[in-house]
Design an enzyme around this catalytic site. Structure first.
Site, PDB file in Angstrom:
ATOM      1  N   GLY A  44       0.789  -1.225   0.000  1.00 31.31           N
ATOM      2  CA  GLY A  44       0.000   0.000   0.000  1.00 31.31           C
ATOM      3  C   GLY A  44       0.820   1.274   0.000  1.00 31.31           C
ATOM      4  O   GLY A  44       0.264   2.362  -0.075  1.00 31.31           O
ATOM      5  N   GLN A  45       2.138   1.161   0.065  1.00 34.22           N
ATOM      6  CA  GLN A  45       2.975   2.358   0.037  1.00 34.22           C
ATOM      7  C   GLN A  45       3.147   2.812  -1.409  1.00 34.22           C
ATOM      8  O   GLN A  45       3.691   2.081  -2.227  1.00 34.22           O
ATOM      9  CB  GLN A  45       4.367   2.078   0.615  1.00 34.22           C
ATOM     10  CG  GLN A  45       4.449   2.099   2.108  1.00 34.22           C
ATOM     11  CD  GLN A  45       5.881   1.900   2.582  1.00 34.22           C
ATOM     12  OE1 GLN A  45       6.492   0.888   2.286  1.00 34.22           O
ATOM     13  NE2 GLN A  45       6.397   2.868   3.300  1.00 34.22           N
TER      14      GLN A  45
ATOM     15  N   HIS B 192       6.045   6.822   5.705  1.00 34.45           N
ATOM     16  CA  HIS B 192       5.297   8.068   5.840  1.00 34.45           C
ATOM     17  C   HIS B 192       4.034   7.805   6.623  1.00 34.45           C
ATOM     18  O   HIS B 192       3.349   6.821   6.428  1.00 34.45           O
ATOM     19  CB  HIS B 192       4.997   8.718   4.486  1.00 34.45           C
ATOM     20  CG  HIS B 192       4.346   7.843   3.467  1.00 34.45           C
ATOM     21  ND1 HIS B 192       5.016   6.847   2.779  1.00 34.45           N
ATOM     22  CD2 HIS B 192       3.075   7.821   3.012  1.00 34.45           C
ATOM     23  CE1 HIS B 192       4.187   6.265   1.933  1.00 34.45           C
ATOM     24  NE2 HIS B 192       2.996   6.821   2.059  1.00 34.45           N
TER      25      HIS B 192
ATOM     26  N   HIS C  97       0.400   9.188   7.598  1.00 36.71           N
ATOM     27  CA  HIS C  97      -0.677  10.076   7.178  1.00 36.71           C
ATOM     28  C   HIS C  97      -1.348  10.651   8.415  1.00 36.71           C
ATOM     29  O   HIS C  97      -1.695   9.909   9.339  1.00 36.71           O
ATOM     30  CB  HIS C  97      -1.741   9.301   6.396  1.00 36.71           C
ATOM     31  CG  HIS C  97      -1.254   8.757   5.099  1.00 36.71           C
ATOM     32  ND1 HIS C  97      -1.498   9.377   3.907  1.00 36.71           N
ATOM     33  CD2 HIS C  97      -0.540   7.642   4.811  1.00 36.71           C
ATOM     34  CE1 HIS C  97      -0.964   8.669   2.931  1.00 36.71           C
ATOM     35  NE2 HIS C  97      -0.375   7.608   3.463  1.00 36.71           N
TER      36      HIS C  97
END
Length: 139
Positions: A89-90, A96, A98
């Protein structure tokens, strides 16, 4: 290495930065769920959470906490959604987090994928036991 988030952290790529120090850089997501959706990245390249050292993890998440408070206040949000993908899903292979401002009835429904239940209490207990065993053997 050609990492977009490293380029943003290093000032070599454009982004609407809202915070930067020696530990982390925070900037607006270019495709936000809602205005004020921010990404917080470690300054040093780490593709996943498990690539942060123990010494980096606490300070990094202190920055995430600070950014979360600022996002909620600046957007007058009732709360926030704070999440990170780890490999799957990156869209960019650099850790990072969210930070998304949230309000009641904002249209976001829980997590972004279908949720289910364990088939039985026995299945849940077996999964929990595997996780505990892994944690007991972890560094």
């Amino acid at each position: 290495m050609d990492c977009l988030f490293c380029a943003i952290a290093g000032g070599r790529a454009a982004a609407h930065r809202i915070w930067a120090d020696g530990t982390a850089v925070a900037f607006l997501d270019s495709r936000p769920l809602f205005p004020g959706h921010v990404l917080v990245v470690p300054r040093r390249h780490a593709a996943t959470l498990t690539e942060l050292t123990e010494e980096e993890t606490g300070p990094f998440f202190l920055r995430v906490r600070r950014i979360t408070r600022a996002v909620e206040r600046a957007t007058a949000a009732a709360g926030s959604f704070v999440a990170a993908n780890n490999r799957v899903g990156q869209s960019v292979p650099h850790l990072h987090v969210h930070v998304v401002p949230r309000n009641p009835r904002d249209g976001l429904r829980g997590f972004f994928w279908p949720r289910g239940r364990y088939a039985s209490e026995e299945e849940a207990a077996a999964v929990a036991a595997r996780l505990r065993a892994e944690l007991d053997g972890a560094d």
